[in-house]
Design a protein around this motif. Structure first.
Motif, PDB file in Angstrom:
ATOM      1  N   LEU A 665     144.451 -23.577   2.597  1.00  0.00           N
ATOM      2  CA  LEU A 665     144.659 -22.074   3.364  1.00  0.00           C
ATOM      3  C   LEU A 665     143.874 -22.105   4.600  1.00  0.00           C
ATOM      4  CD1 LEU A 665     144.167 -19.818   0.103  1.00  0.00           C
ATOM      5  CD2 LEU A 665     146.088 -19.941   1.515  1.00  0.00           C
ATOM      6  N   ALA A 669     145.231 -22.070   8.416  1.00  0.00           N
ATOM      7  CA  ALA A 669     144.808 -20.831   9.180  1.00  0.00           C
ATOM      8  C   ALA A 669     144.079 -21.524  10.746  1.00  0.00           C
ATOM      9  CB  ALA A 669     143.599 -20.050   8.615  1.00  0.00           C
ATOM     10  N   GLU A 703     151.312 -19.913   3.493  1.00  0.00           N
ATOM     11  CA  GLU A 703     150.410 -18.605   3.046  1.00  0.00           C
ATOM     12  C   GLU A 703     149.214 -18.675   4.331  1.00  0.00           C
ATOM     13  OE1 GLU A 703     147.695 -16.533  -0.268  1.00  0.00           O
ATOM     14  OE2 GLU A 703     149.243 -18.174  -0.713  1.00  0.00           O
ATOM     15  N   GLY A 704     148.626 -19.579   4.436  1.00  0.00           N
ATOM     16  CA  GLY A 704     147.295 -20.126   5.366  1.00  0.00           C
ATOM     17  C   GLY A 704     147.970 -19.507   6.643  1.00  0.00           C
ATOM     18  N   LEU A 707     147.731 -15.854   7.505  1.00  0.00           N
ATOM     19  CA  LEU A 707     146.526 -15.280   7.622  1.00  0.00           C
ATOM     20  C   LEU A 707     145.952 -14.855   9.136  1.00  0.00           C
ATOM     21  CD1 LEU A 707     144.322 -17.343   5.192  1.00  0.00           C
ATOM     22  CD2 LEU A 707     145.264 -15.256   4.675  1.00  0.00           C
ATOM     23  N   GLN A 711     140.739 -12.537   8.327  1.00  0.00           N
ATOM     24  CA  GLN A 711     141.151 -12.715   6.975  1.00  0.00           C
ATOM     25  C   GLN A 711     140.388 -14.325   6.414  1.00  0.00           C
ATOM     26  OE1 GLN A 711     145.087 -12.030   6.793  1.00  0.00           O
ATOM     27  NE2 GLN A 711     144.911 -10.055   5.808  1.00  0.00           N
ATOM     28  N   ALA A 712     140.918 -15.390   7.354  1.00  0.00           N
ATOM     29  CA  ALA A 712     140.663 -16.599   7.409  1.00  0.00           C
ATOM     30  C   ALA A 712     138.903 -17.105   7.284  1.00  0.00           C
ATOM     31  CB  ALA A 712     141.258 -17.564   8.446  1.00  0.00           C
ATOM     32  N   PRO A 722     142.320 -15.082  -1.769  1.00  0.00           N
ATOM     33  CA  PRO A 722     143.597 -14.461  -1.998  1.00  0.00           C
ATOM     34  C   PRO A 722     143.962 -14.958  -3.453  1.00  0.00           C
ATOM     35  CG  PRO A 722     143.858 -15.571  -0.149  1.00  0.00           C
ATOM     36  CD  PRO A 722     142.558 -15.913  -0.499  1.00  0.00           C
TER      37      PRO A 722
END
Length: 801
Positions: A665, A669, A703-704, A707, A711-712, A722
């Motif tokens: 993730l 990001a 998904e990453g 972000l 959020q990251a 998450p």
């Protein structure tokens, strides 16, 4: 015994202040509570007097001096309250002193500011004749009598954070909530409104009167409505207690009252001080606020008076000088007065001209001044970022941009060295250049373009840096500014690499220019660029030699920031050749030089370097500590590129800690923020595929990519994770580091800006074949555009710490 009134409602907050004042009154005989209107002097004094009254045989007595009290009424009013009868042919002041001579009591004199001279005479006579009488006074300025202790009443303590618990723990939050619940039954603090309440407390400076007036408005407005209207707080907070003195019924009346008590020069200084956004020093006030009724040599006396009257706050130091500021409420009021007086444009111009003065000073300083002197200049400019922004904005709005551009290019070294607000500064420069007059010298225009280009390199915008630098070099050459030409050659060396031999030639030219014009700092910068370029291309020995030269030159100049750049280059070179002990030593030495100096980008680089060394040494706890600090600094300074780089470091750390899901993730990001994956991420992704499988890693990668940066960052700092999601078909494949030789060749041609047709001509292959290779490259790297590929090619060779 005494005449203290009952409190009309609950006394909220200030418990430590009450305890401190009770002790102070027992240790000294005269205490004056000083502060601006609405700060809560009278209420605090009454609470302190009530605490003391029970321990005094003759009690505590209140004497109030309402607005309009004649000076000759001070003693008469006091005598009436204390039931002292006057005697013929004798001073009533002396009679009061004689009667009180044997009493043990507290005399509370409230609202002394309009009759301060007569109050001072009375208090002095009482201290001479009444050894057991304690005097507690409230006034917007000190009485200035012998033995007086002035206790400045501070605003209420503000919430430490928007969290409900912190709002409830703060004095300002508790006062607002208590009064709001009384005004609007059912009002309560919730998770939903806590942040808005915290903001309201901050925006109102923790002033009790303002908070009470705002609380009263909760019966007709929601919290978001209240906060949104605070820009016109004097109109909003205009419905107070009808039984209060007129000056306390509205916020405007309170501040009006304080303003009317000022002399004309004090009013001039107060309203002109609204030019400052981030506080000011005496020197700044003398340069900007003087003139037209306020001579420079009188500024100190009037500034002292404003501090005494609590309209100006002394707030620490700025570069070794006392720093002053205005509370937001006073600033808003004084800004209205400045506009009404028609002085705004003249004051804003003088404020801008102060930065022109700083620019000239900076250009002289970089030629070689002792480090303590240079550091003071750096500290001053760092603390004045808000004012610098204000000067830029005024220059653009007024269409008077040339002086500001000249100032910015003269402050170039400091603006780049501090490493903060770089993207914003690029937009400043672009805007000012677009509005510059035709008479702006070519060299100044060129240097401004080169400053923006240098900042763009630091921000990762290599294409933008290249176009600005090319034009900037042309302008500097035509304007005869060789130093600017050298700076442009350095930027072009790391952004325009069509000819493999060109970067070294350009850097050689830059070094030569630096030597010929005698600017050793310029020479050192050229060697710093050489080290940067060599590290990215794996030429470790050359990077080390260039960094050693940077250290040698900047040590001779006593320039600590330059020394840090050289030491960082040495540390990176040592790490790349596997000498972790030397890398740690160089990074640590650089950190020591940065102590007490807010060069944010250099500090982040050192912290990240130490984190990487710790990671490669197997000390995961130390790596996390260093990465954590670097990431927080980058986020708080708004350095998106630095923050994205640090996310990549956290991805590696998470992989080593056995958390492949978080690692993927964060890798994604980081890639999304930098528009590049790079082969360095493969040592995160390959192990993750072995553990989680290709499909899961691909889903996590997608998904990453979605972000946000915030959020990251929270994910990296382990503030959030998450929940696991079912594996779905990913929107984008994870990047592969292994391009074929032909794909790598085509990627490099894409980075040079060639179209498919031009690439086909270059390689003597069909356009269809080129298109197929380009599609493969995009799929392997997880990209959607040729620009991303070009950026990846350039960044692929850049050092990552």
């Amino acid at each position: 015994m005494g005449n203290l009134p009952l409190e009309p409602n609950a006394f909220v907050g200030r418990e430590p202040d009450v305890a401190e004042l009770v002790q102070l009154i027992t240790a000294t005989r005269v205490v004056t509570l000083s502060g601006m209107g609405g700060i809560g002097k009278s209420r605090l004094a009454l609470r302190v007097a009530a605490e003391l009254a029970g321990d005094l045989p003759d009690g505590a007595w209140l004497v109030e001096f309402p607005e309009g009290t004649p000076p000759d009424e001070v003693v008469r009013r006091t005598a009436t309250i204390l039931r002292v009868e006057g005697e013929p042919r004798r001073s009533l002041r002396d009679t009061v002193a004689e009667v009180l001579a044997g009493r043990r009591m507290l005399l509370l004199l409230d609202n002394c500011e309009t009759v301060v001279e007569e109050c001072a005479r009375l208090v002095r006579r009482l201290t001479e004749a009444c050894p057991e009488v304690r005097v507690l006074a409230t006034s917007r300025e000190p009485l200035r009598v012998p033995g007086e202790t002035v206790w400045r009443v501070p605003p209420l303590m503000l919430p430490a954070s928007p969290e409900p618990a912190d709002v409830c723990d703060s004095e300002a939050g508790r006062l607002f909530l208590t009064r709001a619940a009384a005004a609007a039954p059912g009002f309560a603090l919730t998770e939903a409104n806590a942040a808005v309440v915290a903001r309201l407390c901050r925006d109102l400076d923790g002033l009790p009167l303002a908070l009470e007036l705002a609380a009263g408005m909760t019966r007709v407005l929601s919290m978001p409505q209240l906060v949104s209207r605070l820009g016109d707080r004097f109109h909003l907070l205009a419905a107070g207690d009808r039984t209060a003195p007129p000056r306390q019924r509205t916020l405007r009346a309170t501040v009006d009252w304080s303003y009317r008590l000022l002399s004309d020069p004090e009013r001039l200084l107060l309203r002109r001080a609204t030019a400052f956004r981030a506080g000011w020093t005496l020197d700044m006030a003398e340069r900007i606020c003087s003139g037209d009724g306020l001579p420079p040599h009188d500024v100190l006396a009037h500034l002292t008076a404003l501090v005494d009257k609590s309209l100006v706050v002394v707030d620490g130091e700025l570069a070794g000088e006392a720093r002053y500021r205005l509370l937001d409420t006073i600033r808003q009021y004084a800004t209205e007065q400045l506009d009404a007086a028609g002085e705004e444009q003249d004051v804003r111009r003088r404020h801008r001209d102060y930065f022109c003065h700083l620019g000239r000073d900076w250009e002289t300083a970089t030629l070689g001044v002792p480090w303590p002197d240079l550091k003071r200049r750096v500290d001053r400019l760092e603390r004045l970022q808000g004012d610098l922004r204000g000067a830029v904005e005024w220059s653009a709005a007024a269409g008077d941009t040339d002086p500001m551009l000249q100032a910015l290019v003269e402050m170039r070294w400091a603006l780049i060295g501090a490493g903060r607000y770089q993207t914003k500064m690029i937009s400043w420069l672009d805007r000012l250049l677009a509005l510059a007059s035709p008479e702006l010298p070519a060299a100044t225009r060129g240097r401004a373009l080169l400053l923006a280009a240098n900042l763009a390199v630091n921000s990762g915008d290599l294409a933008g840096a290249r176009s600005r630098a090319s034009r900037g070099v042309e302008l500097c050459r035509s304007g005869g500014h060789r130093g600017g030409e050298a700076l442009g050659l350095m930027v072009l060396a790391v952004t325009d690499q069509d000819d493999p031999d060109a970067p070294e030639k350009r850097l050689d030219q830059a070094v030569t220019i630096g030597v010929e014009i005698g600017e050793r700092l310029l020479e050192a910068e050229a060697h710093g660029f050489r080290a940067f370029l060599a590290l990215g291309q794996g030429r470790i020995r050359e990077a080390q030699r260039a960094s050693e030269r940077v250290v040698e030159l900047t040590t001779a100049l006593d320039n600590h920031l330059g020394m840090v750049i050289g030491l960082t280059g040495l540390a990176q070179a040592a790490r790349k050749r596997g000498d972790l002990a030397a890398a740690r030593r160089h990074f640590t030495r650089a950190m020591e030089l940065l102590r007490g100096f807010d060069a944010r980008q250099s500090l982040i680089s050192c912290l990240a370097g130490l984190g990487t060394v710790a990671l490669e040494s197997g000390d995961l706890a130390e790596a996390r500590r260093r990465f954590d600090e670097a990431l927080r600094l980058g986020r708080d300074a708004g350095l998106r590129m630095e923050t994205a780089r640090r996310l990549a470091g956290f991805a590696l750390l998470s992989a080593r800690e056995g958390d492949p899901r978080r690692a993927v993730l964060l890798a994604a990001a980081s890639s999304a923020q930098r528009r590049s994956a790079g082969s360095r991420l493969e040592n995160v992704l390959a192990p993750a595929r072995d553990v989680l499988g290709e499909a899961t890693v691909a889903a996590l990668w997608a998904e990453g990519l979605g972000l946000t940066l915030d959020q990251a960052v929270r994910l990296a700092l382990e503030e959030a994770m998450p929940a696991a999601r079912p594996v779905v078909q990913p929107a984008a494949l994870t990047p592969q580091s292994t391009l074929t030789a032909r794909e790598q060749e085509i990627a490099e041609l894409i980075a040079r800006g060639l179209s498919n047709r031009a690439i086909a001509d270059e390689l003597v292959i069909s356009q269809a074949t080129v298109a197929r290779h380009v599609a493969n490259i995009l799929a392997k790297l997880g990209f959607a555009s040729r620009t991303q590929v070009a950026t990846w090619v350039v960044e692929h060779a850049r050092p990552d710490v």
